[in-house]
Write a protein that holds these residues in place. Structure first.
Motif, mmCIF file in Angstrom:
data_model
loop_
_atom_site.group_PDB
_atom_site.id
_atom_site.type_symbol
_atom_site.label_atom_id
_atom_site.label_comp_id
_atom_site.label_asym_id
_atom_site.label_seq_id
_atom_site.Cartn_x
_atom_site.Cartn_y
_atom_site.Cartn_z
ATOM 1 N N GLU A 179 4.532 11.164 8.043
ATOM 2 C CA GLU A 179 4.745 10.083 9.005
ATOM 3 C C GLU A 179 6.106 10.208 9.695
ATOM 4 O O GLU A 179 6.266 9.774 10.827
ATOM 5 C CB GLU A 179 4.675 8.724 8.289
ATOM 6 C CG GLU A 179 3.297 8.098 8.315
ATOM 7 C CD GLU A 179 3.233 6.851 7.457
ATOM 8 O OE1 GLU A 179 4.295 6.342 7.038
ATOM 9 O OE2 GLU A 179 2.115 6.393 7.203
ATOM 10 N N PHE A 182 6.011 11.776 12.992
ATOM 11 C CA PHE A 182 5.229 11.115 14.037
ATOM 12 C C PHE A 182 5.979 9.900 14.561
ATOM 13 O O PHE A 182 6.571 9.148 13.787
ATOM 14 C CB PHE A 182 3.883 10.633 13.474
ATOM 15 C CG PHE A 182 2.911 11.745 13.190
ATOM 16 C CD1 PHE A 182 3.119 12.608 12.136
ATOM 17 C CD2 PHE A 182 1.783 11.912 13.971
ATOM 18 C CE1 PHE A 182 2.229 13.630 11.859
ATOM 19 C CE2 PHE A 182 0.889 12.934 13.704
ATOM 20 C CZ PHE A 182 1.104 13.785 12.646
ATOM 21 N N LYS A 183 5.908 9.739 15.869
ATOM 22 C CA LYS A 183 6.450 8.514 16.449
ATOM 23 C C LYS A 183 5.297 7.576 16.775
ATOM 24 O O LYS A 183 5.228 6.993 17.847
ATOM 25 C CB LYS A 183 7.235 8.844 17.715
ATOM 26 C CG LYS A 183 8.583 9.457 17.415
ATOM 27 C CD LYS A 183 9.345 9.745 18.686
ATOM 28 C CE LYS A 183 8.971 11.117 19.218
ATOM 29 N NZ LYS A 183 9.722 11.530 20.384
ATOM 30 N N THR A 184 4.377 7.473 15.846
ATOM 31 C CA THR A 184 3.190 6.663 16.091
ATOM 32 C C THR A 184 3.563 5.195 16.152
ATOM 33 O O THR A 184 4.309 4.695 15.316
ATOM 34 C CB THR A 184 2.182 6.874 14.950
ATOM 35 O OG1 THR A 184 2.038 8.267 14.761
ATOM 36 C CG2 THR A 184 0.852 6.246 15.270
ATOM 37 N N ALA A 185 3.040 4.530 17.163
ATOM 38 C CA ALA A 185 3.257 3.093 17.245
ATOM 39 C C ALA A 185 2.459 2.434 16.130
ATOM 40 O O ALA A 185 1.280 2.740 15.956
ATOM 41 C CB ALA A 185 2.775 2.584 18.598
ATOM 42 N N PRO A 186 3.117 1.549 15.358
ATOM 43 C CA PRO A 186 2.340 0.885 14.308
ATOM 44 C C PRO A 186 1.225 0.067 14.956
ATOM 45 O O PRO A 186 1.459 -0.585 15.976
ATOM 46 C CB PRO A 186 3.360 -0.025 13.618
ATOM 47 C CG PRO A 186 4.573 -0.022 14.449
ATOM 48 C CD PRO A 186 4.493 1.083 15.443
ATOM 49 N N LYS B 73 -6.155 4.023 18.414
ATOM 50 C CA LYS B 73 -5.389 5.190 18.870
ATOM 51 C C LYS B 73 -6.149 6.012 19.902
ATOM 52 O O LYS B 73 -5.911 7.209 20.051
ATOM 53 C CB LYS B 73 -4.978 6.082 17.690
ATOM 54 C CG LYS B 73 -3.964 5.419 16.763
ATOM 55 C CD LYS B 73 -2.620 5.301 17.404
ATOM 56 C CE LYS B 73 -1.697 4.403 16.595
ATOM 57 N NZ LYS B 73 -0.651 3.809 17.396
ATOM 58 N N GLU B 226 4.032 12.368 20.753
ATOM 59 C CA GLU B 226 4.233 11.530 19.586
ATOM 60 C C GLU B 226 4.847 12.295 18.418
ATOM 61 O O GLU B 226 5.493 11.708 17.556
ATOM 62 C CB GLU B 226 2.865 10.967 19.185
ATOM 63 C CG GLU B 226 2.931 9.710 18.380
ATOM 64 C CD GLU B 226 1.555 9.184 18.063
ATOM 65 O OE1 GLU B 226 0.900 8.635 18.970
ATOM 66 O OE2 GLU B 226 1.111 9.319 16.915
#
Lengths: 354, 262
Positions: A179, A182-186, B73, B226
């Motif tokens: 994780e 990753f810059k995944t948006a929550p 997503k 991302e």
């Protein structure tokens, strides 16, 4: 065309393997000699007879296929930078190609060439990579260690080549660490849950569509059913009355001679009419408007019951029986009783007469 | 609201017939939600027609729509935003999106990124750096992130393109067999070649002229935005107990990627 491609592929192969051996240059000259031979063999005059020997061609094809198979099967092995197997394969292909005279064999040669070029490219990419090379298998091993693989414990359903026990949270563990890359948006969730993300309108539309026709159907159904029942009952009643009329008129014509049940009921022209007649006549018997009795020869006879004879209390003397009739028995009856004409005229006949 | 608009249009019809014809055409378009660049006069008119409160409300609706769409997503298309939320405010699309983007950045710490400038497809990414040593979220990790990481790192370390067999073989070593149902991932092939592809994490392309059919994997547009190549390389180095710099080429690419994103 295949010739020039081969040269190109050899060129790249030599580049990648030049530092390990000196075969490249030598093989090129050999190659040139080969092509010279070939030009002589397959001159402008066309194909020589000896070139068209099917057994020989079959052998060449089989050798090519073996070679292609071995390349496909030992792919990983051939990619290993530590050996020159790819060169060996190409040498062998060159030897085979010396005897190739026709397109079918040449096509196999081209197929092998595609494979070899592909392997060559991959080998070249290994060499090109500056610094450390990356080996997915080694990577997988490192990942397994990270995921907490216990190599001492045996997996319950031990698969081939895989030993050690992988804890159930292995992928969770890897995910937690991954994780960070990753810059995944929550993703956003309602605390108290939510409706489905899909908008409801399409569902409503479906309901509306379903409701509309069902209402109409409800309105339609009763009227339709009533009509059907009415008309059916009416038809049966009419038919029963008509048959009673027939029976009475025959009886009135000659009250002395008994009317044979079979002669009365059977229509020699139509089995289905016969069945219908039996059906309708049964109502006469049930309602006590006619009676069936056996004559001296034990054959059933039918006679109408006169008004005065109707005994409402005489139920005890009634009997029930089931009559079965098939087309073959129907035919037998027609022959035995020599029935020529139906005693109960069909409706059409009546209308014609009328 | 729309009545107000229509009244306004009706009023303008008498004076400027040319503009009104354009507006009528635009209203026909509402059905298929095709978005056409509004003229500056249309934008001007729309700005006059709606009160700031109305526009604020639209902005909030767009923000909520994107947040909910992002749950799965799957990238968000402009046509969907226009069709489902913006509707008759279409002339103000640019204004509304600009403000929605600001709300994402200032309120949520997210960033709205257009990953496809031609088809106008957006994704949300996290703008905040994770605090070292702190868990990123309290929720248990989604195991699919691990799966995705393995595939992305193999692709990246192999120079950007990788044949599907390399991926399947690597996964097999990790006890994930494409042909079999995995207890955590289910149908692995479907997750990798359909879900990850739809989410734009991966590209799954046919290699031309291959018999039998072969496919190769690349990073998808979402992954490019991302996923930090440098962090992937750092983690890979950590796993191998090697310095990230020892993979010269990958290190060079990762550094250039970092600097171009800043």
């Amino acid at each position: 065309m295949s010739e020039s491609r081969r040269r190109v592929s050899r060129g790249s192969q030599e580049e990648s393997a030049a530092h390990t051996n000196g075969v490249g240059g030598r093989s090129r000259s050999e190659r040139a000699a080969d092509t010279g031979d070939e030009d002589e063999g397959a001159g402008p005059s066309g194909i020589h007879e000896e070139d068209d020997d099917p057994a020989r061609r079959r052998e060449i094809r089989s050798q090519y296929r073996d070679l292609i198979n071995s390349v496909q099967q030992n792919r990983e092995d051939m990619l290993n930078p530590a050996n020159n197997k790819l060169i060996d394969v190409l040498e062998e292909a060159n030897k085979l190609f010396a005897n190739v005279r026709q397109a079918r064999e040449a096509a196999l040669d081209a197929q092998l060439l595609v494979l070899a070029t592909d392997l060559g490219r991959e080998k070249a990419s290994q060499l090109h990579a500056e610094g450390s090379s990356f080996d997915p298998s080694a990577f997988a091993e490192h990942l397994l260690s990270f995921m907490g693989l216990n190599r001492l414990e045996e997996e319950e359903d031990d698969q081939e080549g895989l030993d050690g026990y992988l804890p159930p949270d292995a992928w969770q563990k890897l995910s937690k660490r991954a994780e960070h890359c990753f810059k995944t948006a929550p993703s956003f969730h309602y605390l108290l849950g939510s409706f489905l993300a899909e908008p409801p309108p399409p569902r409503q539309r479906v309901e509306r569509q379903r409701k509309a026709p069902s209402k109409e159907a409800k309105r339609m159904m009763p009227t339709q059913l009533k009509k059907m029942e009415e008309s059916h009952q009416e038809a049966t009643e009419k038919e029963v009355e008509r048959i009673l009329g027939c029976l009475r008129s025959y009886y009135a014509d000659d009250p002395e001679s008994p009317i044979s049940y079979y002669e009365f009921v059977v229509d020699p022209a139509s089995f289905s009419r016969t069945v219908e007649n039996i059906f309708h006549t049964s109502f006469l018997i049930r309602d006590g408007l006619a009676r069936i009795y056996l004559d001296s020869e034990k054959l059933p006879c039918i006679a109408p019951v006169e008004d005065g004879e109707i005994e409402p209390s005489g139920n005890a003397t009634r009997h029930q029986c089931v009559i079965s009739i098939s087309p073959s028995t129907w035919k037998e009856i027609i022959e035995a009783f020599e029935i020529k004409q139906a005693l109960i005229p069909t409706v059409q006949m009546l209308t014609q007469e009328g | 609201m729309s009545q107000r608009k229509r009244v306004a249009h009706a009023g303008s019809q008498n004076r400027v017939p040319r503009v009104s014809r354009q507006v009528v055409l635009d209203e026909d378009d509402d059905g298929d939600a095709s978005y056409t660049q509004p003229t500056s006069s249309q934008v001007q008119k729309a700005r006059e027609n709606y009160t700031p409160v109305q526009v604020d409300r639209k902005v909030a609706e767009v923000v909520q729509f994107i947040l909910i769409k992002d749950q799965k997503k799957i990238p968000i298309r402009r046509t969907d935003i226009v069709k489902h939320v913006i509707k008759e405010y279409k002339a103000l699309y640019q204004d509304i999106m600009k403000r929605a983007d600001r709300i994402f950045e200032q309120v949520f710490g997210l960033k709205l990124v257009e990953i496809d400038a031609k088809n106008h497809i957006y994704i949300l990414i996290n703008k905040l750096q994770p605090v070292p040593g702190e868990p990123i979220s309290m929720c248990p990790g989604n195991p699919k992130t691990g799966l995705l990481f393995v595939i992305l790192s193999v692709i990246f370390m192999k120079g950007g393109t990788v044949k599907e067999n390399v991926v399947w073989n690597t996964l097999k070593k990790l006890r994930v067999d494409v042909g079999e149902k995995h207890e955590e991932f289910g149908d692995v092939k479907k997750v990798v070649t359909e879900e990850f592809v739809r989410q734009k994490y991966l590209e799954y392309l046919r290699i031309p002229h291959t018999e039998p059919l072969e496919h190769e994997f690349r990073w998808g547009q979402r992954a490019e935005k991302e996923v930090s190549k440098m962090k992937v390389l750092e983690f890979v180095g950590e796993l191998h107990s090697q310095e990230p710099q020892s993979w010269t080429q990958q290190y060079r690419e990762a550094t250039s990627g970092e600097s171009s994103q800043r």
